[in-house]
Design an enzyme around this catalytic site. Sequence first.
Site, PDB file in Angstrom:
ATOM      1  N   CYS A 158      -0.473   4.166   2.162  1.00  0.00           N
ATOM      2  CA  CYS A 158      -0.276   3.996   3.611  1.00  0.00           C
ATOM      3  C   CYS A 158       1.185   4.197   4.005  1.00  0.00           C
ATOM      4  O   CYS A 158       1.462   4.744   5.062  1.00  0.00           O
ATOM      5  CB  CYS A 158      -0.681   2.595   4.058  1.00  0.00           C
ATOM      6  SG  CYS A 158      -2.127   1.915   3.270  1.00  0.00           S
ATOM      7  N   ASP A 159       2.112   3.726   3.183  1.00  0.00           N
ATOM      8  CA  ASP A 159       3.496   3.595   3.658  1.00  0.00           C
ATOM      9  C   ASP A 159       4.541   4.433   2.938  1.00  0.00           C
ATOM     10  O   ASP A 159       5.713   4.430   3.341  1.00  0.00           O
ATOM     11  CB  ASP A 159       3.916   2.107   3.573  1.00  0.00           C
ATOM     12  CG  ASP A 159       3.081   1.245   4.503  1.00  0.00           C
ATOM     13  OD1 ASP A 159       2.609   1.767   5.533  1.00  0.00           O
ATOM     14  OD2 ASP A 159       2.885   0.049   4.208  1.00  0.00           O
ATOM     15  N   CYS A 169       0.831  -1.204   0.000  1.00  0.00           N
ATOM     16  CA  CYS A 169       0.000   0.000   0.000  1.00  0.00           C
ATOM     17  C   CYS A 169       0.868   1.257   0.000  1.00  0.00           C
ATOM     18  O   CYS A 169       1.395   1.657   1.044  1.00  0.00           O
ATOM     19  CB  CYS A 169      -0.920  -0.008   1.217  1.00  0.00           C
ATOM     20  SG  CYS A 169      -1.881   1.502   1.374  1.00  0.00           S
TER      21      CYS A 169
END
Length: 315
Positions: free
Chosen positions: A137-138, A134
């Site tokens: 997200c990261d 992701c």
Amino acid sequence: MQNLYDVIIIGAGPAGLAAGLYAARAKMKTLILEKDRTGGQIVTTNEVANYPGSIKEATGPSLVARMVEQAEEFGAERKKGNVVEVDFSEKVKIVKCEETEYRAKSIIVASGATPKKIGCLGEVKLIGKGVSYCATCDADFFTDLEVFVIGGGDSAVEEAIYLTKFARKVTIVHRRDELRAAKSIQEKAFKNEKIDFIWDTAVEEIKGDGIVESIVFKNRKTGEITEHKAAEEDGTFGVFPFIGYQPVSEIYKGHIELDKAGYIPTDEHMNTNVGGIFAAGDIRVKTLRQVITAAADGAVAAVQAEKYIENNFEE
Ligand code: NAP
């Protein structure tokens, strides 16, 4: 019967949330169950450029937040619940979560799909320690570091472009010598000075002691093995595999028909082969897996669930 829902929707991605909206709006007692994060795959996407009406500022999470608000406004109930077992053999269907059991007159399976793993050595061990599925997200963890994106489809190339906003350098590693991604997306990537490509290459192993430290490649044409080690000053780098998805359908095996790849065949009304069980979204056998088709499936499934209940439960 206590706690009997008209419809239980398993999964809160665009398919499940659209189904929830339509079902609740039709005054059905509606429960949406979601295992972990509401929104499904779309919340891992920063840009949603191809959902009608969703323009520049729309992100995956913002679109999902509006879908949730709308479904809840009409009275859809949402609960966290990891479905571990189902029983679709009787007229009233049973859905078992780890701690609670729910019953419903109809079920809409909208549990979607999950990112495929490369299957190479070290991959699973290093998830969250440099390996991520992701970018939204990261990406931030890799600010000014190097990143490898594995895959050549729309997801890989779009996410690689997104990662260039954070990473010092992004290398797309693809198993063939041409990308699968749409030409318009490819063009953007080829123009981006931060993106490099490694062609005809598979990932053999991801190495690291508690954090990604190196990655081993195999050239599929020459057989040559190479190892890329993290720069000394960085100590690590990111690995983002985007090599497609697999349906989250394991628990339905033996309860409804699945195809060889685990997707659920339906007719145009989202009926599965079991009466009262509908499927919607990416988990279904279909040609286009997008937010727009998932939401449309959800709407159709909810309307059909209402008809099914009218025909089978009303005295
Ligand atoms: P995809 O289109 O199936 O592409 C998967 C990519 O990963 C392909 O390049 C494939 O290589 C590669 N691959 C598959 N298995 C691999 C393995 N074991 N090792 C290494 N590489 C492997 O998946 P996706 O990009 O996630 O897209 C899924 C669907 O969503 C598609 O229909 C796509 O069009 C859609 N999507 C659309 C958008 C958009 O419209 N903006 C954005 C994202 C996704 P090969 O090319 O050699 O098969």
